[in-house]
Design a protein around this motif. Structure first.
Motif, PDB file in Angstrom:
ATOM      1  N   LYS A  91     -32.531 -26.024  10.380  1.00 27.86           N
ATOM      2  CA  LYS A  91     -32.887 -24.869  11.558  1.00 27.86           C
ATOM      3  C   LYS A  91     -31.594 -23.900  11.425  1.00 27.86           C
ATOM      4  O   LYS A  91     -31.938 -22.618  11.307  1.00 27.86           O
ATOM      5  CB  LYS A  91     -32.915 -25.336  12.670  1.00 27.86           C
ATOM      6  N   ILE A  92     -30.474 -24.447  10.964  1.00 28.26           N
ATOM      7  CA  ILE A  92     -29.150 -23.516  10.973  1.00 28.26           C
ATOM      8  C   ILE A  92     -29.284 -22.767   9.666  1.00 28.26           C
ATOM      9  O   ILE A  92     -29.078 -21.662   9.805  1.00 28.26           O
ATOM     10  CB  ILE A  92     -27.997 -24.348  11.259  1.00 28.26           C
ATOM     11  N   ARG A  93     -29.570 -23.592   8.535  1.00 21.32           N
ATOM     12  CA  ARG A  93     -29.735 -22.742   7.322  1.00 21.32           C
ATOM     13  C   ARG A  93     -30.671 -21.501   7.326  1.00 21.32           C
ATOM     14  O   ARG A  93     -30.635 -20.773   6.572  1.00 21.32           O
ATOM     15  CB  ARG A  93     -29.584 -23.799   6.285  1.00 21.32           C
ATOM     16  N   LEU A  94     -31.581 -21.807   7.940  1.00 25.03           N
ATOM     17  CA  LEU A  94     -32.867 -20.959   7.986  1.00 25.03           C
ATOM     18  C   LEU A  94     -32.431 -19.448   8.686  1.00 25.03           C
ATOM     19  O   LEU A  94     -32.927 -18.645   8.285  1.00 25.03           O
ATOM     20  CB  LEU A  94     -34.140 -21.551   8.495  1.00 25.03           C
ATOM     21  N   LYS A  95     -31.606 -19.892   9.531  1.00 23.66           N
ATOM     22  CA  LYS A  95     -31.276 -18.546  10.218  1.00 23.66           C
ATOM     23  C   LYS A  95     -29.809 -17.951   9.606  1.00 23.66           C
ATOM     24  O   LYS A  95     -29.427 -16.681  10.222  1.00 23.66           O
ATOM     25  CB  LYS A  95     -30.678 -18.912  11.851  1.00 23.66           C
ATOM     26  N   ARG A  96     -29.153 -18.329   8.645  1.00 27.07           N
ATOM     27  CA  ARG A  96     -27.832 -18.074   8.348  1.00 27.07           C
ATOM     28  C   ARG A  96     -27.924 -17.903   6.695  1.00 27.07           C
ATOM     29  O   ARG A  96     -28.376 -18.861   6.030  1.00 27.07           O
ATOM     30  CB  ARG A  96     -26.700 -18.742   8.691  1.00 27.07           C
ATOM     31  N   ASP A  97     -27.787 -16.638   6.115  1.00 29.13           N
ATOM     32  CA  ASP A  97     -27.803 -16.783   4.732  1.00 29.13           C
ATOM     33  C   ASP A  97     -26.390 -16.732   4.210  1.00 29.13           C
ATOM     34  O   ASP A  97     -26.057 -16.814   2.822  1.00 29.13           O
ATOM     35  CB  ASP A  97     -28.232 -15.081   4.331  1.00 29.13           C
ATOM     36  N   ASP A  98     -25.348 -16.876   4.935  1.00 29.11           N
ATOM     37  CA  ASP A  98     -23.952 -17.200   4.575  1.00 29.11           C
ATOM     38  C   ASP A  98     -23.470 -18.543   4.516  1.00 29.11           C
ATOM     39  O   ASP A  98     -22.416 -18.703   4.290  1.00 29.11           O
ATOM     40  CB  ASP A  98     -23.048 -16.391   5.699  1.00 29.11           C
ATOM     41  N   ILE A  99     -24.357 -19.741   4.726  1.00 27.86           N
ATOM     42  CA  ILE A  99     -24.014 -20.936   4.461  1.00 27.86           C
ATOM     43  C   ILE A  99     -25.061 -21.317   3.272  1.00 27.86           C
ATOM     44  O   ILE A  99     -26.116 -21.334   3.169  1.00 27.86           O
ATOM     45  CB  ILE A  99     -24.552 -21.763   5.722  1.00 27.86           C
ATOM     46  N   ALA A 100     -23.978 -21.811   2.099  1.00 22.32           N
ATOM     47  CA  ALA A 100     -24.859 -22.237   0.960  1.00 22.32           C
ATOM     48  C   ALA A 100     -25.172 -23.788   0.965  1.00 22.32           C
ATOM     49  O   ALA A 100     -26.047 -24.267   0.436  1.00 22.32           O
ATOM     50  CB  ALA A 100     -23.771 -22.064  -0.242  1.00 22.32           C
ATOM     51  N   TRP A 101     -24.513 -24.632   1.808  1.00 21.66           N
ATOM     52  CA  TRP A 101     -24.507 -26.006   1.797  1.00 21.66           C
ATOM     53  C   TRP A 101     -24.008 -26.397   3.145  1.00 21.66           C
ATOM     54  O   TRP A 101     -23.178 -25.894   3.793  1.00 21.66           O
ATOM     55  CB  TRP A 101     -23.904 -26.841   0.803  1.00 21.66           C
ATOM     56  N   MET A 102     -24.705 -27.539   3.777  1.00 22.60           N
ATOM     57  CA  MET A 102     -23.984 -28.111   4.925  1.00 22.60           C
ATOM     58  C   MET A 102     -24.270 -29.335   5.291  1.00 22.60           C
ATOM     59  O   MET A 102     -25.387 -30.120   4.741  1.00 22.60           O
ATOM     60  CB  MET A 102     -24.759 -27.086   6.145  1.00 22.60           C
ATOM     61  N   SER A 103     -23.383 -30.378   5.796  1.00 26.79           N
ATOM     62  CA  SER A 103     -23.770 -31.611   6.010  1.00 26.79           C
ATOM     63  C   SER A 103     -23.186 -32.171   7.552  1.00 26.79           C
ATOM     64  O   SER A 103     -22.133 -31.291   7.980  1.00 26.79           O
ATOM     65  CB  SER A 103     -22.904 -32.571   5.025  1.00 26.79           C
ATOM     66  N   ILE A 104     -23.717 -33.097   7.941  1.00 24.91           N
ATOM     67  CA  ILE A 104     -23.278 -33.392   9.344  1.00 24.91           C
ATOM     68  C   ILE A 104     -23.164 -35.029   9.215  1.00 24.91           C
ATOM     69  O   ILE A 104     -24.014 -35.707   8.794  1.00 24.91           O
ATOM     70  CB  ILE A 104     -24.237 -33.223  10.397  1.00 24.91           C
ATOM     71  N   ASP A 105     -22.056 -35.302   9.464  1.00 22.01           N
ATOM     72  CA  ASP A 105     -21.628 -36.738   9.624  1.00 22.01           C
ATOM     73  C   ASP A 105     -21.212 -37.266  11.182  1.00 22.01           C
ATOM     74  O   ASP A 105     -20.399 -36.533  11.742  1.00 22.01           O
ATOM     75  CB  ASP A 105     -20.350 -36.895   8.534  1.00 22.01           C
TER      76      ASP A 105
END
Length: 242
Positions: free
Chosen positions: A152-166
């Motif tokens: 959901k977050i990456r769909l809203k933002r074009d400035d994030i290439a990769w993301m992880s949640i630990d």
């Protein structure tokens, strides 16, 4: 025998010393009456140490009387004595129980959110979007769908290439790789102004195209247009020059 020893630990047992001149007779009578003695250590002919259950200890007094032996309790062991020890420290035991329960209970929730890897994106922006998707202080970890939050977050933002949640303990660690901005493509054939990139004095002008805006001897500062209005056509951009 092992079962009896285990049962004695649950019900409680004592380590005793037996002193007297008829130690052999004492042991034989115990065996005949099926009084269990274990971990027996005989240091000399008139002295031994052994373990005996609480139940059998009450019976052994009669045997000691018959054999004229003296019995001394060295240590009390087992579950009943342990519980009795902490019974006098009810507040301590209750506090320990509450602390243990609290640690187990609170470890199921998020109490800290940490953002790693963002340089251009504001941390507050990311935390706001995480909160909107259920990752907030006090949220239960088992109810968080990490993959869905990332999507959901990456769909809203074009400035994030990769993301992880630990989810590590009570921490939610969010790692981000920002998108690299595409370089601006400049058409070399487009019309432009010639602009000074630092302060100075004009000593020579050689404009092959366009109209000089300054004269020889003029003092200019950074950003001053030197040559512009190329052949009277529309200017699209400025071009920096020394």
């Amino acid at each position: 025998m092992i079962f009896k020893i285990l049962l004695s630990y649950i019900c409680g047992y004592v380590n005793i010393s037996v002193e007297g001149y008829f130690i052999e007779r004492f042991i034989n009578i115990c065996i005949s009456k099926r009084i269990l003695l274990w971990n027996t250590k005989r240091e000399k002919s008139t002295y031994l140490q052994t373990n005996i259950s609480i139940k059998d200890f009450k019976r052994i007094k009669e045997v000691a009387k018959k054999t004229k032996c003296r019995i001394t309790i060295n240590r009390k062991k087992g579950l009943p004595f342990m519980l009795n020890k902490y019974r006098k420290r009810k507040i301590f035991a209750l506090a320990l129980l509450i602390i243990t329960f609290s640690i187990l209970a609170t470890s199921r929730y998020i109490w800290n959110i940490e953002i790693i890897g963002n340089e251009k994106i504001e941390t507050e922006e990311i935390i706001k979007q995480l909160n909107e998707n259920g990752i907030i202080i006090g949220a239960e970890k088992s109810k968080i769908d990490r993959e869905e939050v990332i999507r959901k977050i990456r769909l809203k933002r074009d400035d994030i290439a990769w993301m992880s949640i630990d989810l590590n303990g009570t921490n939610a660690i969010i790692k981000i790789v920002e998108n690299t901005e595409k370089p601006q493509i400049i058409d070399k054939n487009a019309y432009c102004n010639i602009v000074a990139n630092k302060s100075g004095v004009i000593t020579k002008i050689n404009a092959k195209t366009g109209t000089p805006v300054v004269k020889i001897g003029d003092v200019v500062t950074e950003g001053t247009i030197l040559v512009g209005r190329m052949d009277g056509r529309k200017i699209y951009r400025n071009k920096i020059c020394s």
